[in-house]
Motif scaffolding. Structure first.
Motif, PDB file in Angstrom:
ATOM      1  N   MET A  22     -86.163 -86.525  43.538  1.00  0.00           N
ATOM      2  CA  MET A  22     -84.978 -86.434  42.683  1.00  0.00           C
ATOM      3  C   MET A  22     -84.287 -87.788  42.637  1.00  0.00           C
ATOM      4  O   MET A  22     -84.013 -88.383  43.682  1.00  0.00           O
ATOM      5  N   GLY A  23     -84.045 -88.314  41.475  1.00  0.00           N
ATOM      6  CA  GLY A  23     -83.462 -89.628  41.332  1.00  0.00           C
ATOM      7  C   GLY A  23     -82.005 -89.673  41.782  1.00  0.00           C
ATOM      8  O   GLY A  23     -81.328 -88.635  41.833  1.00  0.00           O
ATOM      9  N   TYR A  24     -81.563 -90.886  42.107  1.00  0.00           N
ATOM     10  CA  TYR A  24     -80.186 -91.044  42.598  1.00  0.00           C
ATOM     11  C   TYR A  24     -79.155 -90.540  41.595  1.00  0.00           C
ATOM     12  O   TYR A  24     -78.254 -89.756  41.909  1.00  0.00           O
ATOM     13  N   TRP A  25     -79.304 -90.978  40.325  1.00  0.00           N
ATOM     14  CA  TRP A  25     -78.298 -90.628  39.318  1.00  0.00           C
ATOM     15  C   TRP A  25     -78.293 -89.151  38.991  1.00  0.00           C
ATOM     16  O   TRP A  25     -77.244 -88.566  38.680  1.00  0.00           O
ATOM     17  N   PHE A  26     -79.494 -88.541  39.113  1.00  0.00           N
ATOM     18  CA  PHE A  26     -79.560 -87.099  38.882  1.00  0.00           C
ATOM     19  C   PHE A  26     -78.767 -86.356  39.961  1.00  0.00           C
ATOM     20  O   PHE A  26     -78.031 -85.412  39.690  1.00  0.00           O
ATOM     21  N   LYS A  27     -78.896 -86.859  41.228  1.00  0.00           N
ATOM     22  CA  LYS A  27     -78.150 -86.234  42.331  1.00  0.00           C
ATOM     23  C   LYS A  27     -76.650 -86.409  42.122  1.00  0.00           C
ATOM     24  O   LYS A  27     -75.854 -85.492  42.367  1.00  0.00           O
ATOM     25  N   VAL A  28     -76.286 -87.601  41.659  1.00  0.00           N
ATOM     26  CA  VAL A  28     -74.855 -87.846  41.412  1.00  0.00           C
ATOM     27  C   VAL A  28     -74.342 -86.866  40.354  1.00  0.00           C
ATOM     28  O   VAL A  28     -73.282 -86.248  40.500  1.00  0.00           O
ATOM     29  N   LEU A  29     -75.135 -86.718  39.300  1.00  0.00           N
ATOM     30  CA  LEU A  29     -74.737 -85.816  38.215  1.00  0.00           C
ATOM     31  C   LEU A  29     -74.599 -84.381  38.725  1.00  0.00           C
ATOM     32  O   LEU A  29     -73.616 -83.689  38.458  1.00  0.00           O
ATOM     33  N   LEU A  30     -75.618 -83.973  39.521  1.00  0.00           N
ATOM     34  CA  LEU A  30     -75.616 -82.603  40.057  1.00  0.00           C
ATOM     35  C   LEU A  30     -74.389 -82.382  40.943  1.00  0.00           C
ATOM     36  O   LEU A  30     -73.703 -81.361  40.852  1.00  0.00           O
ATOM     37  N   GLY A  31     -74.113 -83.378  41.789  1.00  0.00           N
ATOM     38  CA  GLY A  31     -72.947 -83.279  42.677  1.00  0.00           C
ATOM     39  C   GLY A  31     -71.661 -83.177  41.888  1.00  0.00           C
ATOM     40  O   GLY A  31     -70.766 -82.384  42.215  1.00  0.00           O
ATOM     41  N   THR A  32     -71.569 -83.974  40.836  1.00  0.00           N
ATOM     42  CA  THR A  32     -70.349 -83.966  40.023  1.00  0.00           C
ATOM     43  C   THR A  32     -70.152 -82.613  39.364  1.00  0.00           C
ATOM     44  O   THR A  32     -69.059 -82.044  39.366  1.00  0.00           O
ATOM     45  N   VAL A  33     -71.253 -82.069  38.815  1.00  0.00           N
ATOM     46  CA  VAL A  33     -71.165 -80.758  38.161  1.00  0.00           C
ATOM     47  C   VAL A  33     -70.748 -79.696  39.172  1.00  0.00           C
ATOM     48  O   VAL A  33     -69.870 -78.862  38.901  1.00  0.00           O
TER      49      VAL A  33
END
Ligand code: G3P
Ligand code: CA
Length: 348
Positions: free
Chosen positions: A1-12
């Motif tokens: 899982m890419g870094y930015w995808f994790k950031v996005l998921l965390g934000t959501v």
């Protein structure tokens, strides 16, 4: 899982937790039980679905098909703005003049901006009150809308008394000061038709009166005290009188208050400066306070599903909506609706 995808998921995820928390706080602090008790005592559905100018997203406002469709959808109330012709006929029309919703410019050139009370009923019957809709909402246009006539209050009562459902009438005195005695005329007409004054047979709260004018509601209170009244409020009234004072007025002369809802928050006129008054009027701070004052809250004009859910979570007791077809589903009052079937049933 890419870094930015994790950031996005965390934000959501964080946003979801925050929104859920806010909704729970909102729900708990709005004291909905008080509002529920009040509207239950009056016999008003909660949340009430009030078809604003009929099913006016799908048909020309305040015309026969708009009201027939709203009735068949099962809306609790048909909302109507009542004005009076030069010869004393009570009619359904929102605007002061006829220029937006009829072909008055063609039929009576030069009278486009004349107020409706300067026309006789026979003159109004020459106007086409449906074709403007086909031009403006081409995706919802129907041939049968061409040549629709302006309705009388008596026609609207006939509509509400027949068909698959028996909606109530939510009647606004429009420009009440231009029509002296209109409250008495309304009470006389509704009494003669058995809609008020015989509560045992008519059922409770089949009629609700609404107005932006406290003096009009005060007259209704004297003439027909048993009929619920709702004080509509807008931004000008809020800035001039303040919330506390408006709520006091609503409590003294009415039983409900009509705050405006979310839609304007994101409309073209939105600005940060106006956000506090445009956005928050359905919030628990206000609905809770209204309920504590013994006042129910019906908000206008709520047309998106998320707004429908949000305002009821905030404790609002009912909504004026142009989209009764959405509200009935959003509030689980109806299975998915087969509009073609309904159009065919009402003959449009
Ligand atoms: O009647 C409810 C509310 O929508 C008042 O605004 O201008 O649509 O009559 P209006
Ligand atoms: Ca209205």
């Amino acid at each position: 899982m890419g870094y930015w995808f994790k950031v996005l998921l965390g934000t959501v995820a964080a946003a979801s937790v925050l929104v859920t928390g806010l909704l729970i706080v909102s729900r708990l602090s709005s004291e909905p039980s008080l509002g529920r008790k009040l509207v239950l005592a009056l016999g008003i559905a909660r949340p009430a679905v009030i078809a604003h100018r009929g099913a006016s997203y799908l048909a020309p406002e305040e015309t026969r098909p708009a009201y027939l469709l709203a009735r068949e959808l099962g809306a609790d109330y048909l909302e109507v703005d009542i004005q009076r012709t030069k010869d004393g006929v009570l009619i359904a029309l929102h605007d002061d003049d006829l220029s937006r919703t009829t072909n008055v410019a063609d039929v009576f050139p030069g009278r486009e901006k004349d107020t409706v009370n300067t026309f006789t009923f026979a003159e109004l019957q020459q106007l086409d009150a449906g074709s403007w809709f086909n031009r403006q909402a081409s995706d919802r246009a129907r041939d049968s809308f061409r040549g629709l006539r302006i309705l009388r209050l008596e026609d609207l009562i006939d509509i509400a008394e027949t068909g698959s459902h028996r909606p109530g009438l939510y009647i606004e005195t429009k420009a009440a000061l231009r029509f002296p005695g209109i409250e008495q005329q309304l009470v006389t007409t509704l009494t003669a038709r058995g809609w008020i004054g015989h509560i045992e047979s008519a059922g409770p709260a089949r009629v609700i009166f609404q107005s932006f004018k406290p003096e009009s509601l005060a007259r209704f209170k004297i003439l027909a005290p048993e009929v619920p009244r709702l004080l509509l409020i807008d931004e000008v009234m809020l800035s001039e009188a303040g919330w506390e004072s408006l709520l006091k007025t609503a409590s003294e002369i009415g039983m409900g208050i009509g705050t405006w809802g979310y839609r304007w928050a994101f409309g073209p006129q939105w600005s940060v400066k106006d956000a506090p008054t445009r956005y928050v009027m359905t919030w628990p701070r206000y609905t809770g306070q209204a309920h504590r004052a013994g006042v129910f809250v019906h908000s206008w004009t709520i047309d998106d599903r998320w707004e429908m859910w949000m305002v009821t979570l905030n404790g609002v007791d009912g909504i004026f909506t142009n989209r009764a077809e959405l509200a009935m589903v959003a509030y689980s009052r109806s299975e998915p609706i087969d509009l073609d079937k309904l159009w065919s049933r009402i003959g449009y």
